[in-house]
Design an enzyme around this catalytic site. Structure first.
Site, PDB file in Angstrom:
ATOM      1  N   GLU A 100       1.271  -1.265  -0.059  1.00  0.00           N
ATOM      2  CA  GLU A 100      -0.096  -0.307   0.014  1.00  0.00           C
ATOM      3  C   GLU A 100       0.855   1.161  -0.156  1.00  0.00           C
ATOM      4  O   GLU A 100       2.214   0.893   0.415  1.00  0.00           O
ATOM      5  CB  GLU A 100      -1.135  -0.070   1.184  1.00  0.00           C
ATOM      6  CG  GLU A 100      -2.157  -0.026   0.882  1.00  0.00           C
ATOM      7  CD  GLU A 100      -3.489   0.577   0.735  1.00  0.00           C
ATOM      8  OE1 GLU A 100      -2.545   1.765  -0.415  1.00  0.00           O
ATOM      9  OE2 GLU A 100      -4.089   0.784   0.829  1.00  0.00           O
ATOM     10  N   ASP A 101       0.674   2.364  -0.347  1.00  0.00           N
ATOM     11  CA  ASP A 101       0.772   3.798  -0.150  1.00  0.00           C
ATOM     12  C   ASP A 101       0.890   3.753   1.269  1.00  0.00           C
ATOM     13  O   ASP A 101       2.017   4.592   0.933  1.00  0.00           O
ATOM     14  CB  ASP A 101       0.443   4.332  -1.532  1.00  0.00           C
ATOM     15  CG  ASP A 101      -0.985   5.017  -1.415  1.00  0.00           C
ATOM     16  OD1 ASP A 101      -1.582   4.046  -1.106  1.00  0.00           O
ATOM     17  OD2 ASP A 101      -1.287   5.946  -2.090  1.00  0.00           O
ATOM     18  N   PHE A 153      -2.114  17.006   3.777  1.00  0.00           N
ATOM     19  CA  PHE A 153      -2.066  16.329   2.507  1.00  0.00           C
ATOM     20  C   PHE A 153      -0.776  15.609   1.800  1.00  0.00           C
ATOM     21  O   PHE A 153      -0.527  17.137   1.560  1.00  0.00           O
ATOM     22  CB  PHE A 153      -3.649  16.548   2.285  1.00  0.00           C
ATOM     23  CG  PHE A 153      -4.151  15.840   1.344  1.00  0.00           C
ATOM     24  CD1 PHE A 153      -4.859  15.080   1.695  1.00  0.00           C
ATOM     25  CD2 PHE A 153      -3.672  15.550  -0.318  1.00  0.00           C
ATOM     26  CE1 PHE A 153      -5.650  14.044   0.691  1.00  0.00           C
ATOM     27  CE2 PHE A 153      -3.952  14.789  -1.509  1.00  0.00           C
ATOM     28  CZ  PHE A 153      -5.289  13.926  -0.589  1.00  0.00           C
ATOM     29  N   ARG A 166       0.222  12.102  -9.273  1.00  0.00           N
ATOM     30  CA  ARG A 166       0.336  11.077  -9.155  1.00  0.00           C
ATOM     31  C   ARG A 166       2.054  10.629 -10.207  1.00  0.00           C
ATOM     32  O   ARG A 166       2.657   9.652  -9.039  1.00  0.00           O
ATOM     33  CB  ARG A 166      -0.515   9.634  -9.943  1.00  0.00           C
ATOM     34  CG  ARG A 166      -1.682   9.654  -8.936  1.00  0.00           C
ATOM     35  CD  ARG A 166      -2.510   8.175  -9.279  1.00  0.00           C
ATOM     36  NE  ARG A 166      -3.942   8.373  -9.529  1.00  0.00           N
ATOM     37  CZ  ARG A 166      -4.472   7.784  -7.628  1.00  0.00           C
ATOM     38  NH1 ARG A 166      -3.648   7.240  -7.334  1.00  0.00           N
ATOM     39  NH2 ARG A 166      -5.634   7.657  -8.183  1.00  0.00           N
TER      40      ARG A 166
HETATM   41  C1  PRP Z   1      -6.345   5.846  -0.101  1.00  0.00           C
HETATM   42  C2  PRP Z   1      -4.315   5.174  -0.100  1.00  0.00           C
HETATM   43  C3  PRP Z   1      -4.803   3.360   0.876  1.00  0.00           C
HETATM   44  C4  PRP Z   1      -5.924   4.090   1.760  1.00  0.00           C
HETATM   45  C5  PRP Z   1      -5.504   4.690   2.985  1.00  0.00           C
HETATM   46  O1  PRP Z   1      -6.658   5.311  -1.773  1.00  0.00           O
HETATM   47  O2  PRP Z   1      -4.102   4.356  -1.217  1.00  0.00           O
HETATM   48  O3  PRP Z   1      -5.822   2.888  -0.102  1.00  0.00           O
HETATM   49  O4  PRP Z   1      -6.416   5.751   1.014  1.00  0.00           O
HETATM   50  O5  PRP Z   1      -6.176   5.585   3.523  1.00  0.00           O
HETATM   51  P1  PRP Z   1      -7.290   5.277   5.266  1.00  0.00           P
HETATM   52  O6  PRP Z   1      -6.523   4.823   5.766  1.00  0.00           O
HETATM   53  O7  PRP Z   1      -7.663   6.108   5.591  1.00  0.00           O
HETATM   54  O8  PRP Z   1      -8.726   3.954   4.589  1.00  0.00           O
HETATM   55  P2  PRP Z   1      -7.750   5.825  -2.069  1.00  0.00           P
HETATM   56  O9  PRP Z   1      -9.018   5.777  -1.744  1.00  0.00           O
HETATM   57  O10 PRP Z   1      -7.087   7.631  -2.172  1.00  0.00           O
HETATM   58  O11 PRP Z   1      -7.286   5.685  -3.584  1.00  0.00           O
HETATM   59  P3  PRP Z   1      -6.558   5.505  -4.786  1.00  0.00           P
HETATM   60  O12 PRP Z   1      -5.229   4.483  -4.399  1.00  0.00           O
HETATM   61  O13 PRP Z   1      -7.480   4.822  -6.291  1.00  0.00           O
HETATM   62  O14 PRP Z   1      -5.719   6.877  -5.246  1.00  0.00           O
END
Ligand code: PRP
Length: 177
Positions: A100-101, A153, A166
């Protein structure tokens, strides 16, 4: 109406690179042999981390991708997790590493860990490039963390704001003005 702008670099490309090399080494140390490793990249944000992480791994690994979405437009978490694309392969009996990122509230990762655990992998761990501990709403286990950051952010290196930024090669802070 407010506008957003990239305010400055939080983590440089070099810092990311160095840290990912360390994470890859740690992961391989914890998975001797490596024949069963399946890296599960979480789209979209995790694609760049996944691409760099795998280049530092020397053992046999396989990859698959899953796509979920937890945010609507803007910078606030809705708390909702939606599955957009499931894995192509079975994870039964395999050593799965979720890639995960960022882990923010922890809701997305908790959801992913639960649904994947139910599919009977041999072992499941998680690697996140970024973690914001101050934002956590649920206690979720992250085995490999790249950087712990304050509640900014952040964008870049796979992370977006409204699908922008991105492509930045580093992690930047998004300002509002
Ligand atoms: C982001 C990120 C994680 C999640 C983390 O995804 O990649 O999956 O939010 O947030 P949380 O811990 O509050 O659940 P996002 O929904 O923005 O989608 P993306 O990766 O497609 O940009």
């Amino acid at each position: 109406m407010s506008s957003h702008f990239v305010a400055g670099t939080l983590i440089t490309r070099d810092q990311i690179n160095t840290r990912i090399a360390e994470l890859a080494e740690e992961i391989e140390r914890d998975h001797p042999g490596g024949g069963q490793i399946l890296l599960v990249g979480v789209l979209k944000g995790g694609f760049m981390f996944m691409a760099d992480l795998i280049r530092f791994m020397t053992n046999r690994v396989a990859v698959d991708f899953i796509a979920v979405s937890s945010y609507g437009k803007g910078t606030k978490s809705s708390g909702e997790v939606r599955m957009l694309k499931d894995l192509d392969t079975s994870i039964e009996g395999r050593d799965v590493i979720i890639v995960e990122d960022i882990v923010d509230t922890g809701l997305t990762l908790t959801y992913l860990q639960e649904i994947l655990k139910a599919r009977n992998p041999r072992r499941i761990t998680t690697a996140c490039l970024l973690s914001k501990p101050s934002r956590r709403q649920v206690d979720v286990k992250v085995d490999y963390v790249g950087f712990e950051i304050d509640d900014h952010f952040v964008v870049g290196y796979g992370l977006d704001f409204d699908e922008r930024y991105r492509n930045l090669p580093h992690i930047a802070v998004l300002g509002q003005g």
